[in-house]
Write a protein that holds these residues in place. Structure first.
Motif, mmCIF file in Angstrom:
data_model
loop_
_atom_site.group_PDB
_atom_site.id
_atom_site.type_symbol
_atom_site.label_atom_id
_atom_site.label_comp_id
_atom_site.label_asym_id
_atom_site.label_seq_id
_atom_site.Cartn_x
_atom_site.Cartn_y
_atom_site.Cartn_z
ATOM 1 N N UNK A 49 0.853 -1.197 0.000
ATOM 2 C CA UNK A 49 0.000 0.000 0.000
ATOM 3 C C UNK A 49 0.884 1.241 0.000
ATOM 4 N N UNK A 50 1.901 1.221 0.858
ATOM 5 C CA UNK A 50 2.836 2.347 0.915
ATOM 6 C C UNK A 50 3.504 2.567 -0.434
ATOM 7 N N UNK A 51 4.012 1.493 -1.040
ATOM 8 C CA UNK A 51 4.708 1.617 -2.318
ATOM 9 C C UNK A 51 3.787 2.127 -3.421
ATOM 10 N N UNK A 52 2.545 1.673 -3.444
ATOM 11 C CA UNK A 52 1.598 2.145 -4.455
ATOM 12 C C UNK A 52 1.352 3.644 -4.302
ATOM 13 N N UNK A 53 1.170 4.098 -3.056
ATOM 14 C CA UNK A 53 0.958 5.522 -2.817
ATOM 15 C C UNK A 53 2.211 6.323 -3.137
ATOM 16 N N UNK A 54 3.361 5.796 -2.767
ATOM 17 C CA UNK A 54 4.617 6.485 -3.055
ATOM 18 C C UNK A 54 4.841 6.613 -4.559
ATOM 19 N N UNK A 55 4.597 5.531 -5.299
ATOM 20 C CA UNK A 55 4.772 5.573 -6.757
ATOM 21 C C UNK A 55 3.842 6.613 -7.385
ATOM 22 N N UNK A 56 2.620 6.687 -6.905
ATOM 23 C CA UNK A 56 1.678 7.685 -7.421
ATOM 24 C C UNK A 56 2.179 9.098 -7.139
ATOM 25 N N UNK A 57 2.683 9.330 -5.956
ATOM 26 C CA UNK A 57 3.219 10.649 -5.596
ATOM 27 C C UNK A 57 4.436 11.000 -6.448
ATOM 28 N N UNK A 58 5.309 10.005 -6.681
ATOM 29 C CA UNK A 58 6.493 10.262 -7.498
ATOM 30 C C UNK A 58 6.110 10.565 -8.947
ATOM 31 N N UNK A 59 5.110 9.875 -9.451
ATOM 32 C CA UNK A 59 4.643 10.150 -10.813
ATOM 33 C C UNK A 59 4.070 11.560 -10.914
ATOM 34 N N UNK B 7 4.918 14.053 -9.003
ATOM 35 C CA UNK B 7 6.044 14.976 -8.852
ATOM 36 C C UNK B 7 6.796 15.132 -10.163
ATOM 37 N N UNK B 8 6.942 14.043 -10.901
ATOM 38 C CA UNK B 8 7.618 14.122 -12.197
ATOM 39 C C UNK B 8 6.788 14.900 -13.203
ATOM 40 N N UNK B 9 5.459 14.754 -13.132
ATOM 41 C CA UNK B 9 4.582 15.472 -14.053
ATOM 42 C C UNK B 9 4.537 16.964 -13.727
ATOM 43 N N UNK B 10 4.577 17.285 -12.434
ATOM 44 C CA UNK B 10 4.534 18.686 -11.974
ATOM 45 C C UNK B 10 5.620 18.883 -10.935
ATOM 46 N N UNK B 11 6.876 19.045 -11.339
ATOM 47 C CA UNK B 11 7.981 19.110 -10.380
ATOM 48 C C UNK B 11 7.848 20.204 -9.338
ATOM 49 N N UNK B 12 7.171 21.279 -9.623
ATOM 50 C CA UNK B 12 7.072 22.361 -8.655
ATOM 51 C C UNK B 12 6.045 22.078 -7.569
ATOM 52 N N UNK B 13 5.181 21.084 -7.766
ATOM 53 C CA UNK B 13 4.114 20.829 -6.795
ATOM 54 C C UNK B 13 4.483 19.837 -5.712
ATOM 55 N N UNK B 14 5.334 18.890 -6.008
ATOM 56 C CA UNK B 14 5.698 17.884 -5.001
ATOM 57 C C UNK B 14 7.207 17.691 -5.035
ATOM 58 N N UNK B 15 7.891 18.187 -4.011
ATOM 59 C CA UNK B 15 9.350 18.158 -4.022
ATOM 60 C C UNK B 15 9.967 17.221 -3.008
ATOM 61 N N UNK B 16 9.211 16.748 -2.039
ATOM 62 C CA UNK B 16 9.832 15.953 -0.991
ATOM 63 C C UNK B 16 8.852 14.912 -0.486
ATOM 64 N N UNK B 17 9.309 13.689 -0.335
ATOM 65 C CA UNK B 17 8.518 12.637 0.310
ATOM 66 C C UNK B 17 9.169 12.349 1.641
ATOM 67 N N UNK B 18 8.384 12.340 2.708
ATOM 68 C CA UNK B 18 8.919 12.078 4.039
ATOM 69 C C UNK B 18 7.961 11.123 4.730
ATOM 70 N N UNK B 19 8.502 10.174 5.469
ATOM 71 C CA UNK B 19 7.701 9.200 6.145
ATOM 72 C C UNK B 19 7.535 9.577 7.604
ATOM 73 N N UNK B 20 6.305 9.592 8.074
ATOM 74 C CA UNK B 20 6.013 9.784 9.491
ATOM 75 C C UNK B 20 5.349 8.512 9.942
ATOM 76 N N UNK B 21 6.042 7.745 10.795
ATOM 77 C CA UNK B 21 5.499 6.456 11.183
ATOM 78 C C UNK B 21 4.775 6.593 12.448
#
Length: 130
Positions: free
Chosen positions: A104-114, A116-130
């Motif tokens: 589930x984490x990887x699916x959400x992370x991959x979506x966020x990375x995609x 970020x690549x499509x709109x680099x100015x909108x998503x610049x950092x992924x951080x995990x809060x456990x």
């Protein structure tokens, strides 16, 4: 009383373990196995006590376990100049990166990375809060 003496002895023991670990590192040696967990814990506590968060100029993407009920919106919102997204991932602090939750984490992370690549100015950092 006896409680104060015990607390003092525990504090002295922690200081001695810290000093022995630091001496090992200064001599270019590994920290003795019995002291490694203690040294890691003490280093983490010192970092937490002295770290001063700074604002991030972009947008933050946070992943938090569903069993963590801490409301992170206010704290992170103050640090993210362009706002943030919060994604909940099943599991707890220890199982977040284990099967089946990691998928589930990887699916959400991959979506966020995609995104970020499509709109680099909108998503610049992924951080995990456990």
């Amino acid at each position: 009383g006896q409680h104060t003496i015990i607390q003092h002895l525990k504090g002295l023991g922690r200081k001695m373990a810290w000093m022995a670990s630091e001496l090992s590192l200064a001599l270019g040696r590994r920290i003795p196995p019995r002291l490694r967990q203690h040294y890691t814990n003490e280093t983490s506590l010192q970092t937490i006590r002295t770290y001063i968060p700074r604002a991030y100029p972009g947008r933050l993407v946070l992943f938090q376990s569903t069993q963590n009920s801490t409301d992170v919106r206010n704290a992170w919102g103050q640090l993210a100049a362009e706002g943030f997204e919060l994604h909940k991932v099943p599991g707890d602090h220890f199982t977040l990166f284990e099967e089946p939750h990691v998928y589930v984490f990887l699916a959400q992370l991959m979506e966020c990375l995609q995104q970020a690549q499509a709109c680099p100015s909108e998503a610049r950092l992924a951080r995990t809060v456990r």
